[in-house]
Design an enzyme around this catalytic site. Sequence first.
Site, mmCIF file in Angstrom:
data_model
loop_
_atom_site.group_PDB
_atom_site.id
_atom_site.type_symbol
_atom_site.label_atom_id
_atom_site.label_comp_id
_atom_site.label_asym_id
_atom_site.label_seq_id
_atom_site.Cartn_x
_atom_site.Cartn_y
_atom_site.Cartn_z
ATOM 1 N N GLY A 77 -69.808 13.444 -17.487
ATOM 2 C CA GLY A 77 -71.262 13.550 -17.691
ATOM 3 C C GLY A 77 -71.617 14.841 -18.408
ATOM 4 C CE LYS A 83 -84.527 11.223 -4.297
ATOM 5 N NZ LYS A 83 -84.004 12.475 -4.897
ATOM 6 C CE1 TYR A 95 -74.722 22.048 -24.866
ATOM 7 C CE2 TYR A 95 -76.081 23.502 -23.521
ATOM 8 C CZ TYR A 95 -75.459 23.209 -24.722
ATOM 9 O OH TYR A 95 -75.566 24.089 -25.765
ATOM 10 N N GLY A 145 -74.664 15.613 -19.452
ATOM 11 C CA GLY A 145 -76.129 15.661 -19.441
ATOM 12 C C GLY A 145 -76.606 17.075 -19.172
ATOM 13 C CG HIS A 146 -80.710 17.697 -18.210
ATOM 14 N ND1 HIS A 146 -80.946 16.345 -18.165
ATOM 15 C CD2 HIS A 146 -81.612 18.218 -19.061
ATOM 16 C CE1 HIS A 146 -81.955 16.064 -18.965
ATOM 17 N NE2 HIS A 146 -82.378 17.181 -19.519
ATOM 18 C CB VAL A 147 -75.731 19.372 -14.192
ATOM 19 C CG1 VAL A 147 -74.788 20.300 -13.441
ATOM 20 C CG2 VAL A 147 -77.050 19.243 -13.443
HETATM 21 P P1 NAD Z 1 -78.452 13.660 -16.738
HETATM 22 O O1 NAD Z 1 -79.044 12.313 -16.702
HETATM 23 O O2 NAD Z 1 -79.023 14.706 -17.640
HETATM 24 O O3 NAD Z 1 -76.894 13.557 -17.117
HETATM 25 C C1 NAD Z 1 -76.058 12.549 -16.637
HETATM 26 C C2 NAD Z 1 -75.104 12.204 -17.776
HETATM 27 O O4 NAD Z 1 -74.105 11.309 -17.285
HETATM 28 C C3 NAD Z 1 -75.787 11.513 -18.957
HETATM 29 O O5 NAD Z 1 -75.474 12.196 -20.154
HETATM 30 C C4 NAD Z 1 -75.172 10.103 -18.936
HETATM 31 O O6 NAD Z 1 -75.038 9.534 -20.234
HETATM 32 C C5 NAD Z 1 -73.840 10.365 -18.303
HETATM 33 N N1 NAD Z 1 -73.199 9.194 -17.701
HETATM 34 C C6 NAD Z 1 -73.765 8.182 -17.020
HETATM 35 N N2 NAD Z 1 -72.823 7.314 -16.617
HETATM 36 C C7 NAD Z 1 -71.632 7.796 -17.035
HETATM 37 C C8 NAD Z 1 -70.299 7.354 -16.922
HETATM 38 N N3 NAD Z 1 -69.996 6.219 -16.282
HETATM 39 N N4 NAD Z 1 -69.316 8.094 -17.486
HETATM 40 C C9 NAD Z 1 -69.617 9.230 -18.141
HETATM 41 N N5 NAD Z 1 -70.870 9.709 -18.280
HETATM 42 C C10 NAD Z 1 -71.869 9.000 -17.732
HETATM 43 O O7 NAD Z 1 -78.429 14.172 -15.234
HETATM 44 P P2 NAD Z 1 -78.235 15.672 -14.710
HETATM 45 O O8 NAD Z 1 -79.562 16.281 -14.467
HETATM 46 O O9 NAD Z 1 -77.244 16.365 -15.558
HETATM 47 O O10 NAD Z 1 -77.601 15.395 -13.272
HETATM 48 C C11 NAD Z 1 -76.258 14.949 -13.153
HETATM 49 C C12 NAD Z 1 -76.001 14.536 -11.710
HETATM 50 O O11 NAD Z 1 -76.205 15.661 -10.853
HETATM 51 C C13 NAD Z 1 -76.925 13.447 -11.184
HETATM 52 O O12 NAD Z 1 -76.199 12.654 -10.283
HETATM 53 C C14 NAD Z 1 -77.999 14.210 -10.434
HETATM 54 O O13 NAD Z 1 -78.568 13.431 -9.396
HETATM 55 C C15 NAD Z 1 -77.190 15.357 -9.864
HETATM 56 N N6 NAD Z 1 -77.973 16.570 -9.609
HETATM 57 C C16 NAD Z 1 -78.640 17.173 -10.643
HETATM 58 C C17 NAD Z 1 -79.359 18.338 -10.395
HETATM 59 C C18 NAD Z 1 -80.087 19.035 -11.529
HETATM 60 O O14 NAD Z 1 -80.443 20.201 -11.358
HETATM 61 N N7 NAD Z 1 -80.305 18.381 -12.663
HETATM 62 C C19 NAD Z 1 -79.384 18.889 -9.110
HETATM 63 C C20 NAD Z 1 -78.676 18.267 -8.082
HETATM 64 C C21 NAD Z 1 -77.969 17.101 -8.353
#
Ligand code: NAD
Length: 355
Positions: free
Chosen positions: A183, A83, A189, A185-187
């Site tokens: 959450g 990392k 949704y 966000g990306h995942v």
């Molecule tokens: P993202 O930033 O797109 O989405 C995270 C969402 O969480 C955002 O919409 C944010 O507003 C919301 N959020 C933040 N604090 C909050 C709270 N206290 N209560 C409610 N909502 C809150 O991130 P992502 O890409 O969707 O990833 C989500 C998590 O999964 C992260 O921890 C990331 O490290 C982990 N992850 C993601 C991937 C991936 O493929 N994107 C892969 C492995 C792990």
Amino acid sequence: MSPLTLEELHPGTDHERVVFCRDPEAGYRAVIAIHSTVAGPAVGGTRLWSYPREADAMTDALRLSQGMTYKNALAGLPLGGGKAVILASEGTGSGQEREAMLLAHGRAIERLGGLFMTAEDVGTSPEDMEIVRRETRHVAGLPGGSGDPSPRTAHGLVRAMKAAALHRWGSDELAGRTVSIQGCGHVGYHLAVELSRMGVWLRVTDVDPERVYQVTTATGAEGLPPEKIFSAKADIFAPCALGGILNAETIPQLRVKIVAGAANNQLQEPADGDRLRERKILYAPDYVVNAGGVIGGAPELLGWGEEEVPARIDGIYDTLLAVLRMAKAEGVSPHAAADRLAEERLAQLRQGDNK
Ligand code: NAD
């Protein structure tokens, strides 16, 4: 000549190498932690974050790199764990200063000679990786590369939920079950969309109301205020926002039977895994269930054919079942079983038993 320096650090953990990288002219300060290269070159994202202290950046890098080692080991990828965290400071947010900082980061990675490969992470983008690429070829996640990992992460998570359901209820059918998602966000949704197509009831939240709206309109999910998500009644809770959210304060509020979500480092401390077990809540360890994204990067990182990816992601089902069955047989928490299984795989690799 570049004033870049790489200072070797010895944090007293089992990391193979930890370096503090500095280039004052480029406004660059970063920790690169290489936890293990036993399975292959260490891969891990580059996080750009504003840390209160250098020590906090180090703690993050150490923890996240170890998580990557375990994630890759259990996903069966010939990759180790690393990392990079860059300490954001004023001016590094945009423009030429950001570019200079990212170029310095590329030079630091290049100096590690291929031990560490990076990609985008929190605070960085595929476009940033293109800048890093000017100084080193040990970088993936470029624009036009493996693309947004989130749909694959979400799909792997659905597979994991099915495995957890089988273990818990004797059937992996999710239709008619209720899943709460923290959450959108990306995942979150993509997870909501896939689950709703399967006939799952959804209760979702986000601190950003616009994101909640996007999910509720796409899926018919019920939107909840952020503070209500822990006590929301559901069959499965999916933390897909931040780490550290399963702790002594939140675990007593939970009204679910399974926790399975994408967020990294969901347990604030290992004892929280035991707290969940005491409450008879089945915890699907985060790094086992969120490996879909890194598996999807294998064509770019390892030159695999795209056709290999779906079956590998589906395999998260069997991996999680193996972890949960081991935990049950040995009377330990799933997070402890997952760590043990990952360590066993690494020990096998160390002995050259990696055919
Ligand atoms: P993202 O930033 O797109 O989405 C995270 C969402 O969480 C955002 O919409 C944010 O507003 C919301 N959020 C933040 N604090 C909050 C709270 N206290 N209560 C409610 N909502 C809150 O991130 P992502 O890409 O969707 O990833 C989500 C998590 O999964 C992260 O921890 C990331 O490290 C982990 N992850 C993601 C991937 C991936 O493929 N994107 C892969 C492995 C792990």
